[in-house]
Design an enzyme around this catalytic site. Structure first.
Site, PDB file in Angstrom:
ATOM      1  N   TYR A   1       0.547  -1.632   0.115  1.00 38.42           N
ATOM      2  CA  TYR A   1      -0.321  -0.595  -0.026  1.00 38.42           C
ATOM      3  C   TYR A   1       0.943   1.155   0.111  1.00 38.42           C
ATOM      4  O   TYR A   1       1.924   0.992   1.104  1.00 38.42           O
ATOM      5  CB  TYR A   1      -0.997   0.058   1.047  1.00 38.42           C
ATOM      6  CG  TYR A   1      -1.495   1.825   1.578  1.00 38.42           C
ATOM      7  CD1 TYR A   1      -2.314   2.063   0.573  1.00 38.42           C
ATOM      8  CD2 TYR A   1      -1.839   1.475   2.355  1.00 38.42           C
ATOM      9  CE1 TYR A   1      -2.914   3.045   0.571  1.00 38.42           C
ATOM     10  CE2 TYR A   1      -2.003   3.319   3.495  1.00 38.42           C
ATOM     11  CZ  TYR A   1      -2.625   3.229   1.942  1.00 38.42           C
ATOM     12  OH  TYR A   1      -2.712   4.586   3.258  1.00 38.42           O
TER      13      TYR A   1
ATOM     14  N   ASP B   1      -1.576  -6.983   9.120  1.00 43.86           N
ATOM     15  CA  ASP B   1      -2.191  -5.790   8.775  1.00 43.86           C
ATOM     16  C   ASP B   1      -3.818  -6.313   8.443  1.00 43.86           C
ATOM     17  O   ASP B   1      -3.514  -7.141   7.555  1.00 43.86           O
ATOM     18  CB  ASP B   1      -2.270  -4.617   7.804  1.00 43.86           C
ATOM     19  CG  ASP B   1      -3.643  -3.512   7.520  1.00 43.86           C
ATOM     20  OD1 ASP B   1      -4.314  -3.415   7.737  1.00 43.86           O
ATOM     21  OD2 ASP B   1      -2.456  -2.739   7.123  1.00 43.86           O
TER      22      ASP B   1
ATOM     23  N   ILE C   1      -6.856  -5.546   7.688  1.00 40.03           N
ATOM     24  CA  ILE C   1      -8.077  -4.280   7.604  1.00 40.03           C
ATOM     25  C   ILE C   1      -9.091  -4.657   6.445  1.00 40.03           C
ATOM     26  O   ILE C   1     -10.326  -4.406   6.276  1.00 40.03           O
ATOM     27  CB  ILE C   1      -8.034  -2.759   7.004  1.00 40.03           C
ATOM     28  CG1 ILE C   1      -7.024  -3.076   5.822  1.00 40.03           C
ATOM     29  CG2 ILE C   1      -7.031  -2.444   8.765  1.00 40.03           C
ATOM     30  CD1 ILE C   1      -7.167  -1.748   5.620  1.00 40.03           C
TER      31      ILE C   1
END
Lengths: 568, 481
Positions: B152, B237, B239
């Site tokens: 990201y 992570d 999410i």
């Protein structure tokens, strides 16, 4: 164990006193650690090596037996020292070897039955970090950053201890009359009924309008919705009596004043740079400004003889001293109305401060969190008003504001950076991605601030009630023979109990604080937590009190005061 | 496009004037182009379509429906004591009711295969803050975190900017579908060590952003073994864990830890958020879930810089405690995302574009490498620029995700209506057609020059093909002269 070694060793080599502390240190430090690992059942698997190490660690004389043959080998003047050092070194190597063999690191006991709760209380934490650092020697735990240690320590201050204690056993006139009375927290309960009334009757939530997902669910500008900035600018100007108008484009919204101040620190100063800060100051600044930024705070000590007001010569002196000590000073942080003293800065001193900042080419952060919570006869002057009259050179001034104090909404987490510096605004906007205000809250607050009639009414009533409770509280203290400096703003008064402390130093102050907390069950903030240079001063917040509770507080304080006065 | 920061007369910090925020990369430039000329079905049908924003709007109606039918729960109404508690609530532990609801939502998203303890949940204002907070806690300035590429683009800013921590990429290759291998982990670690950096941890996104694919159990096991061997941390992570199209295709690190009986779990930390899975980025709700007591305690104290408003906590506590709603939401949302994904992958296929096989997230990982003029970052940015200027699509180039091979792009599909997605696909299709024809004419014109074919010969060769081709060919030939 180590005693016997000690004796044996001295008897053998009386001249070797230098080497002794060294040896002593190693044995004392090492053996308990080994014993600790022995209790771990998993280690039995490596039985061969294990037994060997256990033999060595359990018998105190094993270490000595090693020394003697070695000393035979290593003859001469250094023999004894080497004789002590080599076994120790060997022992370390062996430990290291064992550590390598013991494949995966030991998970701590509590981890085996997850998800267990972490130990939450601050008192346990000190113990926790200590044992963690010790076990780092043996078991392989992933390391944390060095920031963690300063954060672990920070809650040892009386300020936080008192807050914890009061929140664990809070006083309530009806349900817990023997609980701790909280005078350590600057929160305002005097006007909650007004806010509550507005929310239930007039807000978008209460009046049946409900909450629409449009315009709150999706990504919003991190630095705040334009509508709220407009409402905020207008509110801020209302607070200062329309003497200044604030420009919404100079506003950056953050999730509370805490990140607002931290963001300014990140933007204005490098690690190791310093801010001058008039002391006594709000204890939280040590945490908010220093933890993650690595910035230093240098107190500029104000004294009771000046009513704790700031003077330029004192500031100048502090600046020069800081420079001499090699600090690069990047700015001054003011709190006006001052927290914890509650006094206001005059127009004159504000102008002089600006001149000072100009001369030294440094920034000014003006924390004006209590701007609308003034109750005295004195006029509050915002730094914005001072800078407004200046033509140039505004870009060194930054104002911090929020709704936690003046609107009694700390739970909503709405803070403001108001800066005249485009670059600072640009950087701050970028940093708000780490500290944005949630959109539904922004919507609610926007409608609240836009209701100017409500705001006007609220601010007036709030000032009246603050004044009333302030006077009652100070009167009560005066009856006990305790004086205060004159406060004109904030939720607290600055109380002089220097006559009650014995000895006249920080220890005496903390003794009294401890008695008040644990005997009288009143939590107040000792001046030492606020870096006050004179002992015996305390911050007492009175806005959490109901008028009816004042005499309870005063009576509780009286108990302690009388024991202090009576000759012991 | 970059915002100029002039050092003013009164100095700012190095952080303030640094470029580490990375907002000058194409990823952010594309956003600006979109902001200046946003697509609108009626008002601006030739505007830029935003396919660079991983936002989930496919289930807004479900949220709307909930809020409408639960007005009592989402406002304080006449509940006086509720208001008092909330207005003054500033305890950084967060509302217990909300932490409980959050823990159970995280369990629900993982199909009950992992357990979460509300006491270990630290709330932050979004996952961005959660990731930064963990970085502050785990690493000192100058230390390194290993992050698998492509990653990201925001990480370069979120993890590095204020913390001073470095990211060392774990290079993953298209040849094995960008899977993380033990060799790649070792080589990233060695690389960091060779630059004298202390490696403090590995940060993975699972499901991966930008790949849109989950990480296999076997790979997770390898990563966990790696961090254990090196005695470093693992930040997972997760999410997008609720945005996996089929719930059984996602394995959380929490499940692996549970299967290992939480042995050595203290090096593991999970980041979660409601921005993607619940489509509520405006609410700014993120969380750090750590198995390490000291990290929990420290993170909680540090969260004072990034607290969530009590009103929002209150609202979400009641929303997430409503099992009926959350179950329905998770299920329908997964189905809709899968449908969208299939729609975009089919559409791209028809245009002649392949994607990495994905199973999660709000985007697909599109492969334009066969169409690059040169297999470099420049070649990739050239085609990205064309996408922006000619096709009017903002997509994220792989190079901004530090992808090692050129020609990959992240294309988001959930932040628009189906109709808009159709428009975007149509535009892409036309672009590819033009390009193919253009390429052919380009080749042929080169051929023509070398072999001195007459224009008529070439036209006869391709006589059956479209007339457009002929005119293209003519114009291209005339250009080349």
């Amino acid at each position: 164990m180590s005693d016997s070694q000690h004796k044996q060793k001295t008897s053998l080599h009386s001249q070797a006193t230098q080497a002794l502390p060294d040896f002593h240190y190693h044995t004392a430090g090492k053996f308990p650690a080994t014993q600790m690992t022995q209790t771990d059942p998993r280690r039995i698997q490596n039985s061969g090596l294990e037994d060997e190490s256990r033999d060595q660690s359990q018998s105190s004389s094993t270490g000595m037996r090693l020394i003697v043959p070695l000393q035979g080998i290593v003859q001469g003047r250094g023999g004894l020292i080497l004789g002590s050092v080599i076994p120790c070194a060997m022992y370390y190597i062996l430990q290291f070897y064992l550590k390598r063999l013991r494949s995966p690191p030991n998970p701590p006991e509590q981890q085996t039955s997850n998800p267990s709760s972490p130990t939450p209380s601050s008192s346990n934490l000190a113990e926790l970090s200590r044992s963690a650092s010790r076990s780092n020697l043996l078991s392989r735990r992933p390391r944390l950053s060095s920031r963690v240690h300063s954060i672990a320590k920070s809650n040892d201050s009386p300020y936080y201890i008192g807050l914890d204690k009061a929140s664990a056993d809070p006083y309530d006139r009806f349900s817990n009359p023997n609980g701790v009375i909280q005078l350590g927290l600057a929160e305002n309960r005097l006007t909650l009924d007004l806010i509550e009334n507005w929310i239930t009757n007039d807000s978008i939530l209460g009046a049946g309008g409900g909450l629409s997902v449009n315009g709150i669910a999706a990504y919003q500008p991190f630095d705040g919705m334009p509508e709220l900035k407009v409402a905020m600018a207008s509110y801020m100007s209302q607070v200062v009596g329309r003497t200044v108008s604030f420009d919404p484009s100079q506003i950056v919204l953050t999730s509370g004043a805490t990140p607002a101040i931290e963001i300014l620190c990140f933007a204005l100063a490098d690690q190791g740079n310093a801010f001058l800060i008039p002391a006594p100051y709000y204890p939280g600044f040590d945490r908010d400004m220093k933890w993650r930024t690595g910035v230093e705070l240098i107190p500029v000590h104000c004294r009771s003889s000046d009513n704790f007001t700031l003077s330029i010569p004192v500031l100048d002196q502090a600046y020069n001293q800081a420079r001499k000590r090699g600090h690069k000073v990047r700015g001054i942080l003011l709190s006006n109305p001052s927290n914890p003293v509650g006094n206001l800065m005059t127009r004159e001193i504000l102008f002089s401060l600006l001149d000072f900042a100009r001369e030294k080419n440094i920034h000014i952060i003006s924390d004006e969190l209590f701007a609308a919570s003034t109750f005295g006869d004195e006029e509050f002057v915002s730094m914005a008003e001072i800078i407004d009259s200046e033509e140039t050179d505004k870009d060194r001034v930054h104002i911090v504001y929020g709704l936690s104090k003046d609107l009694s909404l700390p739970g909503f987490r709405v803070g403001v950076i108001y800066s005249y510096n485009e670059s600072v605004l640009t950087v701050s906007r970028k940093m708000t991605r780490f500290s944005s205000v949630s959109a539904p809250t922004q919507r609610l607050v926007t409608s609240m601030l836009s209701d100017t009639t409500f705001i006007k009414n609220y601010t007036e009533k709030n000032r009246e009630r603050l004044r009333c409770i302030y006077e009652l509280f100070v009167e009560g203290l005066n009856e006990l023979g305790i004086g205060c400096t004159k406060s004109s703003g904030g939720f607290y008064c600055w109380v002089d109990m220097s006559g009650l402390i014995r000895p006249y130093n920080e220890k005496g102050e903390l003794d009294l604080w401890d008695k008040l907390l644990n005997v009288a069950k009143v939590n107040i903030t000792p001046g030492s937590s606020c870096h006050c240079i004179e002992p015996g001063w305390f911050r007492c917040c009175f806005t959490t009190l109901d008028e009816k509770d004042i005499h309870v507080v005063i009576e509780r304080i009286r108990l302690v005061v009388e024991t202090c006065k009576s000759p012991s | 496009m970059a915002i100029e920061i002039v050092q003013p007369s009164v100095g700012l910090s190095k952080i303030a004037v640094s470029e580490t925020h990375g907002e000058n990369s194409p990823y952010f430039a594309g956003w600006k182009a979109y902001d200046e000329n946003p697509y609108h079905e009626k008002h601006n049908p030739s505007g830029v379509i935003q396919m660079g924003l991983a936002e989930n709007q496919v289930s807004f109606d479900l949220l709307e429906e909930y809020l409408e039918s639960n007005q009592e729960a989402t406002s304080w109404g006449k509940n006086v004591s509720g208001f008092r508690e909330n207005a003054l609530f500033q305890d950084y532990h967060g509302l217990l009711a909300f932490r409980k609801a959050m823990a159970s939502f995280m369990e629900q998203v993982r199909g009950g295969k992992a357990k979460f303890n509300p006491e270990r949940i630290v709330l932050t204002a979004g996952a961005t803050a959660a990731n930064e907070l963990l970085t502050f806690i785990l690493a000192n300035p100058g230390d390194a975190l290993l992050v698998p590429t492509p990653y990201y683009p925001g990480f370069d800013r979120d993890l590095r900017w204020r913390t001073g921590v470095q990211i060392v990429p774990i290079h993953c290759e298209s040849s094995n579908n960008f899977q993380i291998t033990p060799e790649a982990l070792e080589s990233a670690y060695d690389h960091a060590r060779s630059m004298n950096m202390k490696v403090r941890g590995v940060l993975i996104t699972n499901p991966s952003n930008p790949l849109g694919a989950t990480i296999q159990r076997k790979v997770l096991e390898q990563i966990l073994d790696f961090v254990t061997r090196k005695n470093i941390h693992l930040v997972s992570d997760e999410i997008y864990s609720g945005s996996v199209f089929h719930s059984d295709e996602f394995v959380s690190i929490a499940e692996i830890l549970e299967s290992r009986n939480y042995k050595d779990s203290e090096r593991c930390h999970i980041v979660y958020s409601l921005s993607k899975d619940l489509g509520l980025p405006g609410f700014r709700v993120g969380t750090v879930y750590s198995y390490n007591d000291q990290v929990v305690t420290t993170a909680r104290r540090m969260s004072s810089f990034t607290l969530i408003s009590s009103q929002t906590q209150f609202l979400l506590a009641s929303m997430l405690s409503n099992k009926e709603f959350t179950e329905k939401y998770i299920k329908i949302n997964r189905e809709r995302l899968r449908k969208r994904y299939e729609m975009i992958v089919d559409g791209l296929k028809k245009a002649g574009i392949e994607c990495l096989k994905g199973n999660a997230g709000l985007f697909c990982w599109m492969n334009l490498s066969p169409y690059l003029n040169e297999a470099t970052r420049e070649g990739e940015l050239e085609i990205w620029k064309k996408m922006m200027e000619e096709v009017k699509l903002n997509i994220s180039p792989g190079s901004s995700c530090r992808c090692s091979g050129a020609g990959w792009f992240r294309v988001c599909f959930a932040n628009m209506s189906e109709e808009t997605l159709e428009v975007a696909l149509r535009r892409l299709h036309e672009f590819m057609d033009r390009r193919r024809n253009g390429q052919k004419t380009h080749d042929l014109s080169a051929l023509a020059q070398v072999q001195s074919f007459s224009l008529g010969d070439i036209c006869r060769l391709f006589g059956e093909r479209s007339k457009d081709l002929k005119s293209d060919l003519i114009s291209s030939l005339s250009d080349s002269r």
